[in-house]
Design a protein around this motif. Structure first.
Motif, PDB file in Angstrom:
ATOM      1  N   CYS A 151      53.034  67.599  31.491  1.00  0.00           N
ATOM      2  CA  CYS A 151      51.584  67.554  31.690  1.00  0.00           C
ATOM      3  C   CYS A 151      50.881  67.498  30.343  1.00  0.00           C
ATOM      4  N   GLY A 152      49.937  66.611  30.242  1.00  0.00           N
ATOM      5  CA  GLY A 152      49.211  66.414  28.997  1.00  0.00           C
ATOM      6  C   GLY A 152      49.741  65.250  28.185  1.00  0.00           C
ATOM      7  N   ALA A 153      50.842  64.642  28.640  1.00  0.00           N
ATOM      8  CA  ALA A 153      51.449  63.547  27.873  1.00  0.00           C
ATOM      9  C   ALA A 153      50.526  62.333  27.791  1.00  0.00           C
ATOM     10  N   THR A 154      49.847  62.004  28.886  1.00  0.00           N
ATOM     11  CA  THR A 154      48.932  60.863  28.848  1.00  0.00           C
ATOM     12  C   THR A 154      47.791  61.138  27.894  1.00  0.00           C
ATOM     13  N   ARG A 155      47.194  62.329  28.000  1.00  0.00           N
ATOM     14  CA  ARG A 155      46.107  62.685  27.087  1.00  0.00           C
ATOM     15  C   ARG A 155      46.599  62.745  25.644  1.00  0.00           C
ATOM     16  N   MET A 156      47.831  63.206  25.438  1.00  0.00           N
ATOM     17  CA  MET A 156      48.411  63.237  24.102  1.00  0.00           C
ATOM     18  C   MET A 156      48.532  61.819  23.543  1.00  0.00           C
ATOM     19  N   PHE A 176      44.393  58.224  16.727  1.00  0.00           N
ATOM     20  CA  PHE A 176      44.860  58.903  15.514  1.00  0.00           C
ATOM     21  C   PHE A 176      44.288  60.317  15.400  1.00  0.00           C
ATOM     22  N   ASP A 177      44.053  60.961  16.535  1.00  0.00           N
ATOM     23  CA  ASP A 177      43.578  62.341  16.565  1.00  0.00           C
ATOM     24  C   ASP A 177      44.789  63.242  16.799  1.00  0.00           C
ATOM     25  N   PHE A 178      45.510  63.528  15.719  1.00  0.00           N
ATOM     26  CA  PHE A 178      46.770  64.255  15.814  1.00  0.00           C
ATOM     27  C   PHE A 178      46.572  65.713  16.245  1.00  0.00           C
ATOM     28  N   ARG A 179      45.465  66.309  15.862  1.00  0.00           N
ATOM     29  CA  ARG A 179      45.202  67.694  16.250  1.00  0.00           C
ATOM     30  C   ARG A 179      45.071  67.817  17.764  1.00  0.00           C
ATOM     31  N   LYS A 180      44.266  66.954  18.367  1.00  0.00           N
ATOM     32  CA  LYS A 180      44.119  66.987  19.832  1.00  0.00           C
ATOM     33  C   LYS A 180      45.423  66.624  20.521  1.00  0.00           C
ATOM     34  N   ALA A 181      46.132  65.655  19.976  1.00  0.00           N
ATOM     35  CA  ALA A 181      47.409  65.252  20.567  1.00  0.00           C
ATOM     36  C   ALA A 181      48.356  66.447  20.612  1.00  0.00           C
ATOM     37  N   PHE A 182      48.404  67.207  19.534  1.00  0.00           N
ATOM     38  CA  PHE A 182      49.250  68.395  19.486  1.00  0.00           C
ATOM     39  C   PHE A 182      48.806  69.415  20.530  1.00  0.00           C
ATOM     40  N   LEU A 183      47.516  69.605  20.682  1.00  0.00           N
ATOM     41  CA  LEU A 183      47.014  70.615  21.611  1.00  0.00           C
ATOM     42  C   LEU A 183      47.288  70.242  23.074  1.00  0.00           C
TER      43      LEU A 183
END
Length: 124
Positions: free
Chosen positions: A49-54, A61-68
């Motif tokens: 869950c969250g993989a699509t949003r990641m 290129f929003d790595f911080r949000k991708a990590f979260l």
């Protein structure tokens, strides 16, 4: 023969990447995404869950949000990419589809980490 295998790997990889990119663009513009069947039926977040949003965050290129969105999957991008790249190189060189020991270790470790993350994110 190596050239044929190389072209096959490039073709399949390109098709998967293009499909993912088109899906990402579709979701970005419409807001319509494939819902998680586990979350929909149980209310629990699966390990993915969250993989699509990641992936959408990575496209921006929003790595911080991708990590979260999914920290474990985000951190596994590099080792799983190494498994894919290693298996692609082995396949192109000698036609073998058999994974090496280090690839099995990474894959099984990834499964354990993702399952553990799935438990922790729902119960803690």
């Amino acid at each position: 023969m190596k050239k044929k295998r190389f072209v096959r790997i490039i073709t399949y990889t390109s098709c998967i990447l293009i499909a993912g990119l088109l899906y990402g663009i579709f979701v970005s513009y419409t807001g319509i995404a494939i819902p998680c069947p586990i979350y929909t039926t149980t209310g629990f977040q699966c390990p993915g869950c969250g993989a699509t949003r990641m992936c959408l965050a990575l496209m921006r290129f929003d790595f911080r949000k991708a990590f979260l969105f999914n920290p474990v999957l985000f951190l596994l991008i590099v080792p799983l990419g190494a498994v894919f790249l290693g298996s692609a190189v082995t396949y192109v060189q000698d036609g073998s589809k058999k994974l090496k020991r280090w690839q099995h270790i990474i894959l099984y470790s990834s499964i354990v980490l993702l399952l553990g993350h799935g438990v922790v994110r729902n119960f803690l």
